[in-house]
Write a protein that holds these residues in place. Structure first.
Motif, short mmCIF file in Angstrom:
data_model
loop_
_atom_site.label_atom_id
_atom_site.label_comp_id
_atom_site.label_asym_id
_atom_site.label_seq_id
_atom_site.Cartn_x
_atom_site.Cartn_y
_atom_site.Cartn_z
N GLY A 1 40.10 -11.00 43.79
CA GLY A 1 40.88 -10.38 42.73
C GLY A 1 40.06 -9.39 41.91
N ASP A 2 38.78 -9.70 41.69
CA ASP A 2 37.90 -8.74 41.01
C ASP A 2 37.78 -7.45 41.83
OD1 ASP A 2 37.47 -10.61 39.06
OD2 ASP A 2 35.42 -11.11 39.65
N ALA B 1 39.78 -15.48 42.98
CA ALA B 1 39.15 -14.93 41.78
C ALA B 1 38.13 -13.85 42.15
CB ALA B 1 38.48 -16.04 40.99
N HIS C 1 28.03 -18.54 46.26
CA HIS C 1 29.24 -19.32 46.57
C HIS C 1 29.12 -20.02 47.93
CE1 HIS C 1 31.23 -17.36 43.17
NE2 HIS C 1 30.74 -16.22 43.62
N PHE D 1 44.94 -16.55 38.33
CA PHE D 1 43.54 -16.40 38.02
C PHE D 1 43.41 -15.12 37.23
CE2 PHE D 1 44.34 -14.62 42.17
CZ PHE D 1 43.87 -13.35 42.05
N ALA D 2 42.32 -14.96 36.53
CA ALA D 2 42.16 -13.81 35.64
C ALA D 2 41.56 -12.65 36.39
CB ALA D 2 41.26 -14.19 34.47
N LEU D 3 42.16 -11.47 36.26
CA LEU D 3 41.57 -10.26 36.79
C LEU D 3 40.51 -9.76 35.80
CD1 LEU D 3 44.68 -8.36 38.12
CD2 LEU D 3 42.94 -9.53 39.43
N VAL D 4 39.43 -9.22 36.34
CA VAL D 4 38.33 -8.81 35.49
C VAL D 4 38.62 -7.46 34.88
CG1 VAL D 4 35.91 -8.11 35.48
CG2 VAL D 4 36.62 -10.11 36.78
N ALA E 1 47.58 -10.65 42.92
CA ALA E 1 46.55 -9.88 42.22
C ALA E 1 46.79 -8.38 42.38
CB ALA E 1 45.17 -10.25 42.76
N ALA F 1 41.83 -20.68 45.24
CA ALA F 1 41.79 -20.12 43.89
C ALA F 1 40.43 -19.49 43.60
CB ALA F 1 42.11 -21.20 42.86
N ALA F 2 39.36 -20.14 44.04
CA ALA F 2 38.02 -19.59 43.81
C ALA F 2 37.81 -18.30 44.59
CB ALA F 2 36.97 -20.62 44.20
#
Length: 288
Positions: free
Chosen positions: A152-153, A149, A113, A2-5, A196, A145-146
């Motif tokens: 992970g932020d 994310a 969420h 997943f993408a880190l912010v 992460a 995964a959600a």
């Protein structure tokens, strides 16, 4: 995964490496008989990436989740809530509640969420009654995964703020889920959090859950933050897997005294159960 912010991750990593170098010079004067932050033991033999700095072993430790305050004399390692700033001239661990929802964050999860809140058969949130916290649903690959994310932020934010490591709380929340979650769910979610943290240049702790020590390699964890492991005769379970990279919090004097005698190579702190600040009459702190 997943993408880190945040932009400029490479630049952030370079800044963190410079900060780690300064940390090594600072904590090297702590005088501990255990390993020092400048030692070559980064845990790489157990999967910790090169360049990720583990907390120094047998250095005075404080647990400040109830609010940040000036470090007691000699303290070189501290854990603080992710909403508090790290301490200067110390190894800083960022506390993140990754498996349960703290009361002041209920509106965020319920409003943005709601599908990630674990629910019972009537659609009501599953609650950890001891702490009055809703459980987060990590029961499928999609939901993990959600959740990862979001967490992970937070992890990326800890890195940006200058923390050295992450402590993810409530790894054992599956045991309070009424069978809706299991060990595998917790381990798979923890691995996403570990990935992460490592991507951000941070070490990550296994928090409690001695029953999962044998799955350390699956989780990708680097060290331990253990509450009351002397009280429950679990400290040796952690040290067998993590060596002296075990930070211990005890809330009863007799357990603290026993730990200091039985595990002289560990960082052990005695704190009050509510983890209040020194201006509160209930404040308790001692270390060995």
């Amino acid at each position: 995964m997943f993408a880190l912010v945040g932009a400029g991750l490479a630049g952030m990593m370079g800044a963190m490496n410079r900060r780690h170098a300064l940390l090594i010079l600072t904590l090297g004067a702590c005088g501990s008989s255990g390993s020092q932050p400048g030692d070559t033991d980064t845990g790489s033999e157990t999967g910790t990436p090169a360049g990720v700095l583990l907390p120094p072993a047998n250095v005075a430790f404080d647990y400040q989740l109830g609010g940040a305050y000036p470090l007691p004399a000699g303290v070189g390692v501290v854990s603080r809530d992710r909403n508090d700033p790290p301490a200067a001239s110390a190894y800083n661990i960022c506390y993140v509640n990754g498996f349960q929802i703290q009361p002041d964050e209920e509106s965020f999860w319920q409003g943005e969420h709601p599908d990630l809140v674990l629910r019972d058969d009537q659609g009501m949130p599953v609650i950890d009654a001891d702490w009055d916290e809703m459980l987060i649903d990590v029961g499928s690959d999609e939901k993990r995964a959600a959740v990862a994310a979001i967490v992970g932020d937070w992890i990326a934010g800890c890195a940006t703020d200058g923390y050295d490591a992450i402590e993810i709380d409530n790894l054992d929340s599956y045991s309070r889920s009424g069978g809706r979650l299991d060990e595998d769910d917790a381990v798979l979610a923890m691995r996403l959090f570990a990935d992460a943290a490592h991507a951000a240049g941070l070490a990550i702790a296994q928090k409690n859950s001695a029953e999962l020590v044998g799955r350390r390699s699956e989780m990708g964890t680097d060290f331990v933050v253990a509450e009351e492991c002397n009280r429950y005769s679990e400290c040796d379970v952690y040290t067998d897997a993590y060596g002296d990279h075990v930070l211990v919090i005890e809330y009863r004097m007799n357990d603290f005294d026993a730990g200091c005698a039985d595990f002289p190579g560990l960082s052990i702190v005695l704190r009050d159960l509510e983890l209040v600040t020194p201006d509160d009459g209930a404040y308790v702190y001692d270390g060995c």
